[in-house]
Motif scaffolding. Structure first.
Motif, mmCIF file in Angstrom:
data_model
loop_
_atom_site.group_PDB
_atom_site.id
_atom_site.type_symbol
_atom_site.label_atom_id
_atom_site.label_comp_id
_atom_site.label_asym_id
_atom_site.label_seq_id
_atom_site.Cartn_x
_atom_site.Cartn_y
_atom_site.Cartn_z
ATOM 1 N N GLY A 14 0.819 -1.194 0.000
ATOM 2 C CA GLY A 14 0.000 0.000 0.000
ATOM 3 C C GLY A 14 0.852 1.241 0.000
ATOM 4 N N LEU A 15 0.202 2.400 -0.067
ATOM 5 C CA LEU A 15 0.892 3.685 -0.015
ATOM 6 C C LEU A 15 0.429 4.405 1.241
ATOM 7 N N TRP A 16 1.408 4.786 2.087
ATOM 8 C CA TRP A 16 1.074 5.349 3.407
ATOM 9 C C TRP A 16 1.765 6.688 3.583
ATOM 10 N N ARG A 17 1.100 7.578 4.303
ATOM 11 C CA ARG A 17 1.737 8.832 4.722
ATOM 12 C C ARG A 17 1.303 9.095 6.150
ATOM 13 N N ASP A 18 2.236 9.682 6.916
ATOM 14 C CA ASP A 18 1.944 9.883 8.334
ATOM 15 C C ASP A 18 1.326 11.235 8.629
ATOM 16 N N THR A 19 1.424 12.185 7.710
ATOM 17 C CA THR A 19 0.784 13.496 7.868
ATOM 18 C C THR A 19 0.169 13.881 6.529
ATOM 19 N N PRO A 20 -0.791 14.826 6.522
ATOM 20 C CA PRO A 20 -1.441 15.220 5.266
ATOM 21 C C PRO A 20 -0.458 15.757 4.235
ATOM 22 N N ASP A 21 0.653 16.388 4.674
ATOM 23 C CA ASP A 21 1.587 16.994 3.726
ATOM 24 C C ASP A 21 2.771 16.089 3.399
ATOM 25 N N ALA A 22 2.871 14.940 4.022
ATOM 26 C CA ALA A 22 4.031 14.067 3.827
ATOM 27 C C ALA A 22 3.960 13.353 2.482
ATOM 28 N N GLN A 23 5.112 12.942 2.018
ATOM 29 C CA GLN A 23 5.204 12.186 0.773
ATOM 30 C C GLN A 23 4.721 10.751 1.034
ATOM 31 N N ARG A 24 3.930 10.201 0.115
ATOM 32 C CA ARG A 24 3.471 8.813 0.276
ATOM 33 C C ARG A 24 4.650 7.857 0.085
#
Length: 339
Positions: A14-24
């Motif tokens: 999957g593709l995950w990011r830890d904050t709304p602005d972070a890179q996936r």
């Protein structure tokens, strides 16, 4: 083990990011016993653990599916694997099914009560309306409705016998046996035994008049049928045939639609006369000043089944104080269908 028994192990990318602005970033998603484990795809280091019951889908119905660990979380996980998406959805469905629903029982109970009220209304209201209407009708209206039913019946029986001399004799017999409120009607065909209609109408087959040698026998048949009428509910029976709508119209306007009695004649003609209370029949013979012995032997020549009519005949050893019909009237009555 996983939260679902059908899966010993379930993983996907999957593709995950830890904050709304972070890179996936690409991750490995593992479906666990109570959590969704997100690990770095390069070194398998665990990055996050999401509680399965808390996971929400941010784009229902769209692909790829996007999930978050809660309503206020900044993290997001994009999954294209259909098996993983279906597994998460199934866990949520199971949790929802097991969750208490305080209002559901109340809704079910209210539904049951409402269904019972409706069923009771459908069963109780027609019967109550018919019984009330039947009891409220005056005799004149009852006889009017009875004659309307008779008019329908004449399709099968022919018009009532009405030779002038016989009609006069029949009127005198009717007054003697039934009083001013009753009426005897002789029908030429289609009627196998006596019957009755609302309004005190007693129906007699032609054969019962022409084939009897003694007017007392005919009187007994008429008195017995009048007892059946009194023991039954002829007006209510007709209104049940007419239906609730016609009965409501009769109750509110005083008029019964003519078409509502159509077919009632067949119902009456199909009725088999019920046995009558012999003690009450003896009383009717006595009140009419008519001997009951001749009628009793016409019912059972041995006399055994009608012993009460014979032994308690008030005129067994004496003549009735008043002749039921003169010979002239009896002959005229027997010819009432010849006119």
């Amino acid at each position: 083990m996983t939260a679902l028994k059908e899966y010993q192990r379930l993983e996907c990318t999957g593709l995950w990011r830890d904050t709304p602005d972070a890179q996936r970033r690409e991750v490995i998603v593992a479906f666990g016993d109570a959590t969704l484990v997100i690990s770095d795809a390069r070194n398998t280091r665990a990055l996050a653990h999401w509680s399965l019951p808390a996971i929400i889908r941010l784009n229902p119905g769209e692909q790829p599916a996007i999930f978050a660990p809660g309503t206020d979380a900044g993290e997001a996980l994009e999954i294209e694997d259909e098996t993983m998406v279906a597994a998460i959805a199934k866990v949520h469905a199971l949790i929802e099914a097991r969750r208490p629903h305080p209002g559901r029982l109340r809704t079910v109970l209210l539904g049951i009560v409402l269904a019972l009220v409706i069923a009771l209304g459908l069963f109780w209201m027609p019967r109550t309306v018919i019984e009330h209407t039947s009891a409220a009708l005056p005799h004149v209206k009852r006889q009017e409705i009875g004659l309307a039913a008779l008019a329908d019946m004449t399709r099968l029986t022919g018009l009532a016998c009405d030779a002038p001399e016989g009609r006069a004799a029949l009127a005198r017999l009717s007054t003697r046996l039934l009083g001013p409120g009753g009426r005897i009607i002789v029908l030429p065909e289609g009627l196998d035994a006596t019957a009755h209609l609302p309004g005190g109408l007693i129906l007699v087959p032609r054969e019962a008049v022409e084939d009897e040698s003694n007017p007392d026998i005919l009187a007994g048949k008429i008195l017995a049928e009048d007892l059946r009428r009194q023991a039954g509910t002829p007006m209510a029976d007709l209104l049940r045939h007419a239906g609730l709508r016609a009965t409501l119209r009769l109750l509110t306007t005083g008029d019964l639609p003519g078409e509502s009695v159509a077919g009632y004649g067949e119902t009456v003609l199909a009725v088999t006369p019920r046995p009558v209370d012999l003690a009450k029949l003896v009383g009717r013979f006595k009140a009419a000043d008519v001997s009951s012995t001749a009628y009793a032997y016409s019912v059972d020549p041995s006399g055994e089944a009608v012993l009460a009519l014979i032994e308690t005949d008030p005129f067994r050893t004496t003549s009735a104080p008043e002749l039921l019909l003169s010979d002239t009237d009896w002959v005229a009555l027997q010819g009432i269908c010849d006119g």
